[in-house]
Design an enzyme around this catalytic site. Structure first.
Site, PDB file in Angstrom:
ATOM      1  N   GLU A 500       0.742  -1.094   0.233  1.00 24.82           N
ATOM      2  CA  GLU A 500      -0.066   0.118   0.092  1.00 24.82           C
ATOM      3  C   GLU A 500       0.902   1.185  -0.066  1.00 24.82           C
ATOM      4  OE1 GLU A 500      -3.136   0.122   2.644  1.00 24.82           O
ATOM      5  OE2 GLU A 500      -4.033  -2.018   2.032  1.00 24.82           O
TER       6      GLU A 500
HETATM    7  C1  LIG Z   1       2.913  -9.558   0.736  1.00 23.72           C
HETATM    8  C2  LIG Z   1       2.484  -8.729  -0.410  1.00 23.72           C
HETATM    9  C3  LIG Z   1       1.199  -8.458  -0.701  1.00 23.72           C
HETATM   10  C4  LIG Z   1       0.932  -7.581  -1.691  1.00 23.72           C
HETATM   11  N1  LIG Z   1      -0.551  -7.582  -2.212  1.00 23.72           N
HETATM   12  C5  LIG Z   1      -0.673  -6.982  -3.345  1.00 23.72           C
HETATM   13  C6  LIG Z   1      -2.275  -7.011  -3.836  1.00 23.72           C
HETATM   14  O1  LIG Z   1      -2.721  -7.743  -3.374  1.00 23.72           O
HETATM   15  N2  LIG Z   1      -2.200  -6.219  -5.070  1.00 23.72           N
HETATM   16  C7  LIG Z   1      -1.286  -5.559  -5.735  1.00 23.72           C
HETATM   17  O2  LIG Z   1      -1.465  -5.326  -6.906  1.00 23.72           O
HETATM   18  N3  LIG Z   1      -0.046  -5.668  -5.132  1.00 23.72           N
HETATM   19  C8  LIG Z   1       0.400  -6.162  -4.152  1.00 23.72           C
HETATM   20  N4  LIG Z   1       1.601  -6.018  -3.650  1.00 23.72           N
HETATM   21  C9  LIG Z   1       2.543  -5.179  -4.153  1.00 23.72           C
HETATM   22  C10 LIG Z   1       2.986  -4.110  -3.312  1.00 23.72           C
HETATM   23  O3  LIG Z   1       2.181  -2.931  -3.337  1.00 23.72           O
HETATM   24  C11 LIG Z   1       4.307  -3.606  -4.021  1.00 23.72           C
HETATM   25  O4  LIG Z   1       5.318  -4.514  -3.343  1.00 23.72           O
HETATM   26  C12 LIG Z   1       4.944  -2.247  -3.658  1.00 23.72           C
HETATM   27  O5  LIG Z   1       4.012  -1.447  -4.302  1.00 23.72           O
HETATM   28  C13 LIG Z   1       6.259  -2.172  -3.782  1.00 23.72           C
HETATM   29  O6  LIG Z   1       6.678  -2.522  -5.060  1.00 23.72           O
HETATM   30  P1  LIG Z   1       8.016  -3.313  -5.148  1.00 23.72           P
HETATM   31  O7  LIG Z   1       7.799  -4.505  -4.135  1.00 23.72           O
HETATM   32  O8  LIG Z   1       8.062  -3.616  -6.531  1.00 23.72           O
HETATM   33  O9  LIG Z   1       9.098  -2.320  -4.694  1.00 23.72           O
HETATM   34  P2  LIG Z   1      10.011  -1.283  -5.626  1.00 23.72           P
HETATM   35  O10 LIG Z   1       8.958  -0.477  -6.342  1.00 23.72           O
HETATM   36  O11 LIG Z   1      10.973  -2.040  -6.222  1.00 23.72           O
HETATM   37  O12 LIG Z   1      10.535  -0.493  -4.319  1.00 23.72           O
HETATM   38  C14 LIG Z   1      11.913  -0.777  -3.710  1.00 23.72           C
HETATM   39  C15 LIG Z   1      12.174   0.313  -2.949  1.00 23.72           C
HETATM   40  O13 LIG Z   1      12.274   1.322  -3.541  1.00 23.72           O
HETATM   41  C16 LIG Z   1      11.556   2.513  -2.816  1.00 23.72           C
HETATM   42  N5  LIG Z   1      11.385   3.435  -3.710  1.00 23.72           N
HETATM   43  C17 LIG Z   1      10.678   3.287  -4.952  1.00 23.72           C
HETATM   44  N6  LIG Z   1      10.540   4.467  -5.666  1.00 23.72           N
HETATM   45  C18 LIG Z   1      11.004   5.479  -4.757  1.00 23.72           C
HETATM   46  C19 LIG Z   1      11.017   6.878  -4.787  1.00 23.72           C
HETATM   47  N7  LIG Z   1      10.758   7.733  -6.001  1.00 23.72           N
HETATM   48  N8  LIG Z   1      11.652   7.623  -3.736  1.00 23.72           N
HETATM   49  C20 LIG Z   1      11.888   6.741  -2.571  1.00 23.72           C
HETATM   50  N9  LIG Z   1      11.898   5.522  -2.585  1.00 23.72           N
HETATM   51  C21 LIG Z   1      11.499   4.968  -3.624  1.00 23.72           C
HETATM   52  C22 LIG Z   1      10.477   1.859  -2.102  1.00 23.72           C
HETATM   53  O14 LIG Z   1       9.954   2.732  -1.288  1.00 23.72           O
HETATM   54  C23 LIG Z   1      11.113   0.610  -1.681  1.00 23.72           C
HETATM   55  O15 LIG Z   1      11.442   0.912  -0.506  1.00 23.72           O
HETATM   56  C24 LIG Z   1       2.124  -6.881  -2.545  1.00 23.72           C
HETATM   57  C25 LIG Z   1       3.142  -6.934  -2.100  1.00 23.72           C
HETATM   58  C26 LIG Z   1       3.633  -7.834  -1.126  1.00 23.72           C
HETATM   59  C27 LIG Z   1       5.173  -8.177  -0.710  1.00 23.72           C
END
Ligand SMILES: Cc1cc2nc3c(=O)[nH]c(=O)nc-3n(C[C@H](O)[C@H](O)[C@H](O)COP(=O)(O)OP(=O)(O)OC[C@H]3O[C@@H](n4cnc5c(N)ncnc54)[C@H](O)[C@@H]3O)c2cc1C
Length: 828
Positions: A500
């Site tokens: 989220e």
């Molecule tokens: C257990 C679990 C359940 C989930 N459930 C759902 C679901 O039901 N439906 C769904 O659609 N998604 C779901 N998600 C996805 C979740 O919303 C994403 O994991 C989340 O949006 C982060 O994406 P990412 O993991 O690819 O991290 P990334 O986007 O790769 O980010 C990696 C890091 O970089 C940081 N970062 C990225 N951009 C910036 C910026 N501009 N400035 C500062 N920091 C930045 C982030 O804060 C993070 O710390 C789920 C994820 C998990 C792990």
């Protein structure tokens, strides 16, 4: 006289600015001052008149609407339009979504405390309370976290109970068979379930958060609502929502998943539809869902819908068994039991009716998601993460009294006290923020910035609280097994941090980035009017903004110089909290000013200065958390016994606010501004707050290690099993037994110190031997022995950890596997 007049100039200007005096007041004050100055300094009358005429001419330009707009505002508008960073529709949708609530007051520098006092504190209806006390309690009782972990699923009877009792339809109105619960009731249920196990908590919270039901309720066609909502409400349908792709996580608007409008066959007929390719991951409940929301970018190259070629992000509802959908595999998110997995499809044809809201909502998906995000984000993770904090406060507090080292309950060591203090005060504060925010949703708000504040801060503080809890219980928390009451929460904490809106991004980009535009009383109007090149509207917003900034500067200086002692606070707030309201008003004015200076001097570059933006977001957030804590204290009837929790939490917020201000100022790119901000506006007489005192911390920690009404209020709705074979049940009983046995313990120690009892050599390897000898020696009575015996029995239960066969029984299980294992697919 001349010197006196010169010295009177700053206070005079400050007073006019402080009160946001209209320009004619500035004009008359300026003319009078010049006349007096000319007379006192002996200027020639002609020079005095000339000075007065120049002043009148300059201010006259500003006072005359037409002149001001043409001569001053128009060139500024031109420059502003040139500097305005390009903004995509998705960025605009995200920025403009939702409503501004109490955080707007904090942002604007002059919080109206009467408004805060007038917000109703949420209450459950009789039906909601009964659901919490009966069905939710029963679901907790049915769930055995360790057993679920072993099976990597909840037992069928738990699933059935969840569906049958309507847990999946709490946000669905009664007309569709749902519970139609308030946001507060929904939050209470999630909080309580999370004190037991994340498996039912997450399974229940996802369908009630942003997903098919919420989107259907707001945007679905009547047919879609009738088709899906009754099934979702009764658990016949299990929903999931698929947005995240391997290439687009935080930057979700950039999903490569795409659909093309085309003709195809559906139910034996040729219809207009979409051919969609998607590759989604991390989708909660996907492996068991019956229908999932799917976000993808829709293109219409042949203009079959008569609109643009690139229609934009679109949300559709897709049955899990729709031809071409590949679903059912699982991820393994830190050993979570709840379901999570990928959803994929290549060139999957689906009719346009699958689009939520029908074809007219094609391309509206991102706006829909952003508009609905605030409600779910205000409830799910704040609820589940407060639940984990409450469990920690209750169970770790008890453990700290039961567990002895160096002949002392570990909770009495100052080092452990520090951790207990943070656990107690953070739990009090987070619960306050959770409840107040759920109340805002029930008032009809969709507070986008507040939802990001509570999501970020409650999950971060839950991480701190659970980590502190793990430190306090040592190895007991580390060895997993049915006797471990905290290790599984520790495993699940990073999930809330990541989903989220991952926390680093939320703090760095959203809290202030979105807050500055949404909560500021003028910035959004300035942007809108500049985009439309509307000189009149821009003029109004711009000069309103200038007056606002000048006034906040004057107020921050005046309050800084006077320690904010004269700030008016409603007469009906608790006297012991008056100073907090005054200081928060002062910080709010300083924050409003420093925000404007940051935006004014850095402009679009502020977006890339994430560290500055994050610290500004911290200030706004901490003010929100502090006010929620004050609100809770009032709403719960100013419980004197709870006051240490409130004082520590607020004092800590204030200290952190100062640090955040200091961080902004110390790193402000313009050093002259930095100097003026520190010495003149924010801390003219130094920093008013130090860390909360050790004495106060001791009072907070003491509240956690002893049964009391305060401890019950702090940990209200934690699931407390009565069975002492359950770890939390054993802790509850052990705490009472420990306290009952403490006088006996003290008596025996004294006897040993005085040399009146010497147990002799303890050769049996049994720590309880001393008590038997004391009874045999007649220095403790049978009654006293029984107290100690019970304490020892329960303590031994509490401190023990589980052990397993060296292969964890896996070999035997694997030998059985071909006959009994479910046919789980293995990801390629
Ligand atoms: C257990 C679990 C359940 C989930 N459930 C759902 C679901 O039901 N439906 C769904 O659609 N998604 C779901 N998600 C996805 C979740 O919303 C994403 O994991 C989340 O949006 C982060 O994406 P990412 O993991 O690819 O991290 P990334 O986007 O790769 O980010 C990696 C890091 O970089 C940081 N970062 C990225 N951009 C910036 C910026 N501009 N400035 C500062 N920091 C930045 C982030 O804060 C993070 O710390 C789920 C994820 C998990 C792990």
């Amino acid at each position: 006289m001349t010197w006196l007049l010169l010295l009177s100039l700053p206070p005079l200007a400050g007073a006019l600015a402080y009160g946001r005096a209209p320009l004619f007041a500035w004009l008359w004050a300026g003319l009078a001052w010049l006349a007096a100055m000319g007379w006192a300094a002996g200027w020639a009358v002609g020079w005095t008149l000339l000075a007065m005429a120049v002043l009148a001419a300059v201010l006259g330009v500003f006072m005359h609407d037409g002149l001001r707009r043409q001569r001053v505002t128009a060139p500024i508008l031109k420059a502003f339009r040139g500097a305005l960073p390009a903004m995509s529709q998705t960025e605009r949708d995200a920025l403009e979504a939702g409503t501004v609530w109490w955080e707007g007051e904090l942002f604007a520098g002059r919080p109206d405390w009467n408004k805060l006092g007038a917000y109703p504190w949420p209450k459950l209806s009789a039906e909601e309370q009964a659901f919490l006390d009966n069905e939710t309690e029963a679901l907790c009782r049915l769930t055995n976290d360790w057993a679920c972990t072993q099976q990597q699923d909840m037992p069928a009877e738990v699933w059935q109970y969840i569906k049958d009792k309507g847990f999946l339809g709490m946000i669905i109105p009664r007309e569709y068979g749902g519970k139609g619960f308030s946001a507060y009731a929904h939050s209470q249920v999630i909080t309580k379930l999370s004190t037991r196990s994340s498996a039912p908590a997450v399974t229940v919270m996802v369908p009630n958060s942003l997903g098919p039901a919420e989107l259907l309720l707001h945007y679905g066609t009547p047919e879609q609502k009738q088709h899906y909502l009754p099934g979702l409400a009764r658990g016949r349908e299990i929903p999931a929502f698929a947005l995240t792709s391997p290439w687009a996580g935080s930057d979700a608007a950039s999903i490569p998943d795409a659909g093309v409008v085309c003709k195809g066959e559906w139910n034996g007929e040729e219809v207009l539809g979409m051919r969609v390719s998607f590759d989604k991951r991390y989708i909660t409940l996907a492996p068991v869902c019956t229908v999932f929301g799917l976000a993808f970018r829709l293109y219409d190259p042949e203009r079959l819908l008569g609109g643009d070629e690139d229609l934009g992000i679109t949300c559709a509802l897709v049955p899990h068994d729709h031809p071409g959908v590949d679903i059912g595999n699982r991820h393994f998110p830190l050993n979570a039991v709840w379901m999570n997995g990928p959803v994929r499809g290549k060139d999957v044809f689906m009719p346009l009716d699958f689009i939520i809201g029908g074809p007219r909502m094609a391309g509206q998906g991102w706006r829909m998601l952003m508009e609905c995000l605030a409600a779910g984000r205000s409830i799910s993770l704040p609820g589940s993460n407060t639940g984990m904090q409450k469990l920690t406060a209750r169970a770790v507090g008890a453990y700290a009294r039961v567990r002895y080292q160096f002949k002392t309950a570990i909770g009495r060591f100052e080092g452990v006290e520090e951790a207990l203090t943070r656990i107690g005060a953070n739990t009090y504060l987070c619960d306050a923020a959770r409840v107040m925010t759920a109340g805002a949703i029930d008032l009809g708000e969709k507070p986008s910035v507040v939802s990001a504040i509570v999501k970020y801060h409650v999950t971060e503080r839950a991480r701190q609280v659970v980590n502190d809890g793990m430190d306090v219980i040592g190895g007991k928390g580390i060895c997993l097994g049915p006797q471990n009451f905290l290790g599984r929460a520790y495993q699940q904490i990073p999930v809330g941090i990541t989903v989220e809106g991952a926390n680093i991004l939320t703090r760095s980009l959203i809290l202030f980035g979105q807050g500055a535009i949404r909560c500021h009383p003028y910035v959004l109007d300035e942007m809108h009017s500049a985009q439309k090149n509307d000189l009149e509207a821009f003029d109004k917003a711009l000069w309103g903004h200038v007056g606002f900034t000048v006034s906040n500067a004057a107020r921050a200086v005046a309050m800084g110089l006077t320690g904010s002692h004269f700030v008016k606070v409603p007469a009906d707030v608790a006297p012991e909290t008056r100073r907090y309201y005054q200081q928060l008003t002062r910080f709010s004015a300083a924050f409003a000013f420093i925000s404007d200076i940051s935006m004014g001097t850095l402009g679009g570059a502020l977006k890339r200065k994430e560290k500055l933006s994050a610290r500004l977001g911290d200030i706004l957030s901490l003010m929100y958390l502090a006010t929620a804590t004050l609100k809770r204290y009032e709403a719960e009837g100013r419980q004197a016994a709870d006051a240490p929790l409130m004082h520590w939490a607020i004092w800590d917020c204030m200290f952190r606010i100062q640090l955040a201000f200091e961080g902004v100022i110390a790193n402000f790119p313009n050093k002259l501004f930095a100097f003026l901000l520190r010495r003149l506006v924010v801390f003219p007489l130094g920093r008013p707050y130090v860390v909360p005192s050790d004495k106060l911390g001791h009072q907070v920690a003491a509240l956690l290690i002893e049964p009391s009404a305060t401890r019950d209020r702090l940990t209200a709705d934690v699931y407390l099993p009565e069975d002492i074979e359950e770890p939390v049940g054993a802790l509850e009983a052990a705490l009472a037994a420990t306290i009952a046995a403490e006088p006996v313990e003290a008596k025996l120690r004294q006897l040993q110190r005085d040399g009146r009892f010497a147990p002799g050599l303890m050769t049996g390897g049994d720590v309880d031997e001393v008590w038997r000898r004391a009874r045999e020696a007649g220095v403790i009575s049978d009654e006293e022995f029984r107290l100690v015996e019970r304490r020892n029995m329960l303590r031994n239960k509490v401190i023990r950890v589980d052990d397993f066969p060296y292969d964890f029984g896996l070999r035997a299980a694997l030998e059985e596997a071909p006959r009994s294992a479910p046919a789980l697919k293995v990801a390629a």
